[in-house]
Design an enzyme around this catalytic site. Structure first.
Site, mmCIF file in Angstrom:
data_model
loop_
_atom_site.group_PDB
_atom_site.id
_atom_site.type_symbol
_atom_site.label_atom_id
_atom_site.label_comp_id
_atom_site.label_asym_id
_atom_site.label_seq_id
_atom_site.Cartn_x
_atom_site.Cartn_y
_atom_site.Cartn_z
ATOM 1 N N GLU A 1 1.048 -1.109 -0.079
ATOM 2 C CA GLU A 1 -0.034 0.010 0.192
ATOM 3 C C GLU A 1 0.955 1.349 0.130
ATOM 4 O O GLU A 1 0.357 2.387 -0.544
ATOM 5 C CB GLU A 1 -0.911 0.033 1.055
ATOM 6 N N HIS B 1 8.399 -26.799 -0.807
ATOM 7 C CA HIS B 1 7.720 -28.022 -1.483
ATOM 8 C C HIS B 1 6.687 -27.408 -2.309
ATOM 9 O O HIS B 1 5.912 -28.152 -2.810
ATOM 10 C CB HIS B 1 7.323 -28.784 -0.253
ATOM 11 N N LYS C 1 -13.922 0.067 -4.506
ATOM 12 C CA LYS C 1 -14.990 0.556 -3.475
ATOM 13 C C LYS C 1 -16.025 1.241 -4.262
ATOM 14 O O LYS C 1 -17.295 0.969 -3.960
ATOM 15 C CB LYS C 1 -14.484 1.383 -2.515
HETATM 16 O O1 PA5 Z 1 -3.282 1.548 6.006
HETATM 17 C C1 PA5 Z 1 -4.584 1.982 5.912
HETATM 18 O O2 PA5 Z 1 -4.877 3.255 6.115
HETATM 19 C C2 PA5 Z 1 -5.693 1.133 5.505
HETATM 20 O O3 PA5 Z 1 -5.286 -0.210 5.273
HETATM 21 C C3 PA5 Z 1 -6.526 1.053 6.423
HETATM 22 O O4 PA5 Z 1 -5.997 0.864 7.891
HETATM 23 C C4 PA5 Z 1 -7.762 0.115 6.109
HETATM 24 O O5 PA5 Z 1 -8.359 0.506 4.911
HETATM 25 C C5 PA5 Z 1 -8.843 0.162 7.399
HETATM 26 O O6 PA5 Z 1 -9.361 1.446 7.627
HETATM 27 P P1 PA5 Z 1 -10.265 2.073 8.727
HETATM 28 O O7 PA5 Z 1 -9.627 2.028 9.929
HETATM 29 O O8 PA5 Z 1 -10.388 3.430 8.344
HETATM 30 O O9 PA5 Z 1 -11.554 1.013 9.011
#
Ligand code: PA5
Length: 426
Positions: free
Chosen positions: A278, A299, A414
């Site tokens: 990310e 394996h 989304k």
């Molecule tokens: O690293 C990030 O910002 C994302 O992976 C969020 O943690 C994830 O989308 C969850 O978001 P939230 O804490 O707003 O539910």
């Protein structure tokens, strides 16, 4: 605490050529002047975290341990993976710890939800709902179901005593809901994003409920903060690792395989993948982070790694001393032909498997291999390792010239999903 061993890279890296760039980025991080600079709160967090909230986390964790058999941790992505990684790394995969920790809110799978509900419905469970935004659909749906279950079983007042919410200090749907319902809440500082939040209440509350020493975890993170804030590439292990990653990405490698030899570190691999995936995977750039557990995956994936397309940079986190070792017994008939190992320990065999694999992948497979050496795995070491990866990731992303702290690409699926679900405005 962590040694970045660069003896198995096949090529020699000219670190000097990176010195200026690394210095500039170091300054940029320190002065908070780079892209995403309002999300650098994690960087000094191991030393400047809110001590009052920390004590409150310990207090409520004791309350949960005393009063509940199960804690359901409801969150996804950065609001999920860090806690799970630490809990499995320290407590292992099979144990009788109380409370049992169950993760929910990270999937839309109705089969999984059904399975969890069937498991907890007649048991004494508490919930820790974790969401910074408070509007993450997977988490919100699961939490609505859990809240309904608890209110039916315990009444509104009883449910209130079994629900703990971790969210943004001031804003968001979960903050509004939690304040209105009167839940105990923990804060996620506004300058820390999900995947950098394991040392905040997001990670610490479930980790403490699982009986893990969060003081030692934070001490490890603090030591790592100190070591990884040195400006020199020569002495800063995170910067050295970031440079090696950058070098091989620019030499044409397209994936980094994060390898451990410990099944209890599988979830650390999941956390690693989110952190780097990310943070770096944007603007058509980045190493694809993948993970594997050896020797298990030798394996299955071993053939590809040895002889398949040459896309891989391998990074092995090797724990030199297991916490517990097991000796191989003698068998007088020796039908399994294992007597040559009689009296040897499994830790010894695991180490030889690692050394043999490293040699095979480096010398014959011609894959560059980074080895991250750690003496032993405990809370302190894990705090150290996770902070080290976070700092590496920030330096790495800035070397790629991308913002390490946003994730604009996640919104695309989304939008389509909301449109298909008929959400207003999509
Ligand atoms: O690293 C990030 O910002 C994302 O992976 C969020 O943690 C994830 O989308 C969850 O978001 P939230 O804490 O707003 O539910």
């Amino acid at each position: 605490m962590i040694k970045v061993n660069d003896k198995h890279l096949i090529t020699k890296i000219d670190y000097k050529a990176y010195e200026n760039k690394v210095n500039k980025i170091h300054k940029m991080i320190d002065e908070k002047s780079g892209p995403g600079n309002d999300y650098l709160g994690w960087e000094k967090y191991p030393t400047n975290f809110d001590k009052e909230e920390f004590n409150s986390i310990i207090k409520y964790a004791k309350y949960v341990q005393k009063n509940f058999d199960i804690l359901v941790v409801c969150g996804i992505g950065g609001s999920y993976l860090g806690a799970r990684a630490v809990i499995e790394a320290i407590n292992g995969l099979h144990n009788d710890h109380k409370p049992e920790i169950i993760f929910l809110g990270q999937t839309f799978s109705s089969d999984y939800l059904h399975e969890v509900i069937a498991h907890i419905k007649n048991k004494n469970f508490a919930v820790n709902v974790i969401s910074k935004s408070g509007t993450t659909t997977e988490t919100s749906i699961s939490f609505r179901i859990l809240k309904t279950m608890l209110e039916k079983k315990l009444g509104k007042e009883g449910a209130k005593k079994a629900i703990f919410a971790t969210t943004d200090k001031e804003k968001g749907a979960l903050r509004t809901l939690a304040n209105k319902e009167g839940y105990v809440t923990f804060n996620l500082p506004k300058d820390i994003g999900g995947r950098y939040s394991v040392f905040t209440a997001v990670g610490l509350f479930p980790i403490a409920c699982a009986g893990i020493n969060i003081e030692a975890l934070m001490e490890g993170a603090k030591q790592s903060q100190k070591d990884c804030s040195k400006s020199s590439l020569k002495t800063n292990p995170a910067y050295k690792y970031a440079v090696i990653r950058d070098y091989f990405y620019k030499k044409g490698k397209s994936a980094e395989m994060f390898i451990t030899y410990e099944p209890r570190l599988v979830q650390l691999g999941e956390w690693f993948k989110q952190l780097f995936g990310e943070s770096e995977g944007k603007e058509g750039k980045g190493l694809l982070p993948v993970s594997a557990t050896f020797s298990t995956d030798l394996h299955s994936l071993g053939q590809f790694i040895q002889e398949g397309s040459k896309i891989l940079l391998e990074t092995t986190l090797f724990i030199k001393n297991p916490n517990h070792d097991v000796l191989i017994p003698n068998d007088k008939n020796n039908l399994d032909e294992l007597n040559y190992l009689t009296g040897k320990s499994l830790g010894f065999v695991n180490e030889k498997a690692f050394q043999g694999t490293l040699k095979a992948h480096e010398e014959v497979g011609k894959n560059p291999n980074i080895v991250l050496e750690v003496e032993k795995l405990d809370e302190f070491a894990l705090g150290y390792i996770m902070y080290f990866f976070m700092k590496t990731c920030a330096m790495s992303a800035y070397l790629l010239k991308v913002n390490p702290f946003n994730q604009p690409g996640v919104e695309v699926y989304k939008k389509n999903m909301f449109h298909l679900l008929g959400k207003k405005g999509y």
